[in-house]
Design an enzyme around this catalytic site. Sequence first.
Site, PDB file in Angstrom:
ATOM      1  N   GLY A  43       0.878  -1.223   0.357  1.00 54.59           N
ATOM      2  CA  GLY A  43       0.257  -0.029  -0.283  1.00 54.59           C
ATOM      3  C   GLY A  43       0.900   1.542   0.409  1.00 54.59           C
ATOM      4  O   GLY A  43       0.155   2.128  -0.621  1.00 54.59           O
ATOM      5  N   GLU A  98       3.973   3.624   5.982  1.00 57.48           N
ATOM      6  CA  GLU A  98       3.006   3.308   5.914  1.00 57.48           C
ATOM      7  C   GLU A  98       1.770   4.224   5.608  1.00 57.48           C
ATOM      8  O   GLU A  98       1.396   5.212   5.198  1.00 57.48           O
ATOM      9  CB  GLU A  98       2.875   2.544   7.729  1.00 57.48           C
ATOM     10  N   ASP A 102      -5.300   2.252  11.193  1.00 56.87           N
ATOM     11  CA  ASP A 102      -6.406   1.839  11.169  1.00 56.87           C
ATOM     12  C   ASP A 102      -6.469   0.786  12.230  1.00 56.87           C
ATOM     13  O   ASP A 102      -6.329   1.962  12.991  1.00 56.87           O
ATOM     14  CB  ASP A 102      -6.822   0.575   9.646  1.00 56.87           C
ATOM     15  N   THR A 103      -6.565  -0.279  13.039  1.00 58.05           N
ATOM     16  CA  THR A 103      -6.197  -0.601  14.225  1.00 58.05           C
ATOM     17  C   THR A 103      -5.045  -0.335  15.142  1.00 58.05           C
ATOM     18  O   THR A 103      -5.808   0.250  15.929  1.00 58.05           O
ATOM     19  CB  THR A 103      -7.398  -2.251  14.366  1.00 58.05           C
ATOM     20  N   LYS A 130      -5.975   6.774  10.867  1.00 54.32           N
ATOM     21  CA  LYS A 130      -7.523   6.573  11.234  1.00 54.32           C
ATOM     22  C   LYS A 130      -7.659   6.596  12.926  1.00 54.32           C
ATOM     23  O   LYS A 130      -8.142   5.118  13.085  1.00 54.32           O
ATOM     24  CB  LYS A 130      -8.074   5.594  10.349  1.00 54.32           C
ATOM     25  N   ASP A 158      -5.500  -0.408  -1.990  1.00 54.52           N
ATOM     26  CA  ASP A 158      -6.303  -1.470  -2.614  1.00 54.52           C
ATOM     27  C   ASP A 158      -8.210  -1.783  -2.469  1.00 54.52           C
ATOM     28  O   ASP A 158      -8.057  -1.248  -1.271  1.00 54.52           O
ATOM     29  CB  ASP A 158      -5.214  -2.011  -3.401  1.00 54.52           C
ATOM     30  N   ARG A 164      -4.424   0.771  -6.860  1.00 52.72           N
ATOM     31  CA  ARG A 164      -3.235   0.897  -6.517  1.00 52.72           C
ATOM     32  C   ARG A 164      -2.796   2.442  -7.513  1.00 52.72           C
ATOM     33  O   ARG A 164      -1.367   2.967  -7.115  1.00 52.72           O
ATOM     34  CB  ARG A 164      -2.444   0.199  -6.503  1.00 52.72           C
TER      35      ARG A 164
HETATM   36  P1  IMP Z   1      -4.116  -1.235  11.288  1.00 53.96           P
HETATM   37  O1  IMP Z   1      -6.229  -2.135  11.101  1.00 53.96           O
HETATM   38  O2  IMP Z   1      -4.402  -0.445  11.465  1.00 53.96           O
HETATM   39  O3  IMP Z   1      -3.772  -3.028  11.238  1.00 53.96           O
HETATM   40  O4  IMP Z   1      -4.147  -1.826   9.535  1.00 53.96           O
HETATM   41  C1  IMP Z   1      -3.829  -2.711   8.243  1.00 53.96           C
HETATM   42  C2  IMP Z   1      -3.878  -2.057   6.446  1.00 53.96           C
HETATM   43  O5  IMP Z   1      -5.098  -2.558   5.924  1.00 53.96           O
HETATM   44  C3  IMP Z   1      -3.327  -1.051   6.587  1.00 53.96           C
HETATM   45  O6  IMP Z   1      -1.961  -0.998   6.665  1.00 53.96           O
HETATM   46  C4  IMP Z   1      -3.977  -0.715   4.904  1.00 53.96           C
HETATM   47  O7  IMP Z   1      -3.554  -1.540   3.976  1.00 53.96           O
HETATM   48  C5  IMP Z   1      -5.612  -2.210   5.094  1.00 53.96           C
HETATM   49  N1  IMP Z   1      -6.214  -0.384   5.436  1.00 53.96           N
HETATM   50  C6  IMP Z   1      -7.163  -0.690   6.623  1.00 53.96           C
HETATM   51  N2  IMP Z   1      -8.190   1.006   6.610  1.00 53.96           N
HETATM   52  C7  IMP Z   1      -7.382   0.746   4.703  1.00 53.96           C
HETATM   53  C8  IMP Z   1      -8.799   1.465   3.897  1.00 53.96           C
HETATM   54  O8  IMP Z   1      -8.839   2.521   3.913  1.00 53.96           O
HETATM   55  N3  IMP Z   1      -8.215   1.231   2.666  1.00 53.96           N
HETATM   56  C9  IMP Z   1      -7.164   0.414   1.905  1.00 53.96           C
HETATM   57  N4  IMP Z   1      -6.321  -0.356   3.137  1.00 53.96           N
HETATM   58  C10 IMP Z   1      -7.036  -0.046   4.478  1.00 53.96           C
HETATM   59 MG    MG Z   2      -0.751  -1.133   5.092  1.00 60.87          MG
END
Ligand code: IMP
Ligand code: MG
Length: 174
Positions: A43, A98, A102-103, A130, A158, A164
């Site tokens: 990403g 990065e 997100d989470t 986020k 994506d 992408r």
């Molecule tokens: P995490 O939830 O913080 O572990 O995020 C994991 C990954 O989910 C991120 O690095 C992104 O690649 C993907 N991701 C989270 N939100 C989005 C989105 O809105 N669009 C595309 N990919 C996302």
């Molecule tokens: Mg990512």
Amino acid sequence: MKKDELQVVFSAEQIQDRVKELGAEISAAYQGKQVVMVCVLKGAFLFFADLVRHIDIDAELDFVRLASYGSGKSRFGKVVFSKDMELPVEDKHIIIVEDIVDTGHSMNYLTEVLSKRGPRSITVCALIDKAERREVPVEVGYSGFPVKEGFLVGYGLDHAEQYRNLDGIYEIVP
Ligand code: IMP
Ligand code: MG
């Protein structure tokens, strides 16, 4: 295949302006330091490519790819490397680049693993933060844009490996 309807969230121009600012901030903060910038595939590939061209320090560049197992997204999932870094990081300053935090599970895992390799510091630079969706704590040192909700695509991001290549960031209209 049915075409999704896309709505612009950040234009190519807005992104380029912000990336330039981030590059200047990082360059100023890391003058004279030994830096390794780590791109989180896939990403962040466009963000990384643009960002490093606005960095005027001698940074080494490397790549990782993470995979998460579990229920659908990274929720409750276990994160592992599907590709580790290749450069040593001992006594160096790591900047993780990065696409989206997100989470927080992915960055929480990555910073924990890399911290065991003896770096001077670890800082996360995320194009999109986020923050309100966080399930585990992650400190984002450099954040491009705060975003509250919505699934974003484009500029490296994506949906099922589509979009992408777009030069702006879009939300898929539900
Ligand atoms: P995490 O939830 O913080 O572990 O995020 C994991 C990954 O989910 C991120 O690095 C992104 O690649 C993907 N991701 C989270 N939100 C989005 C989105 O809105 N669009 C595309 N990919 C996302
Ligand atoms: Mg990512």
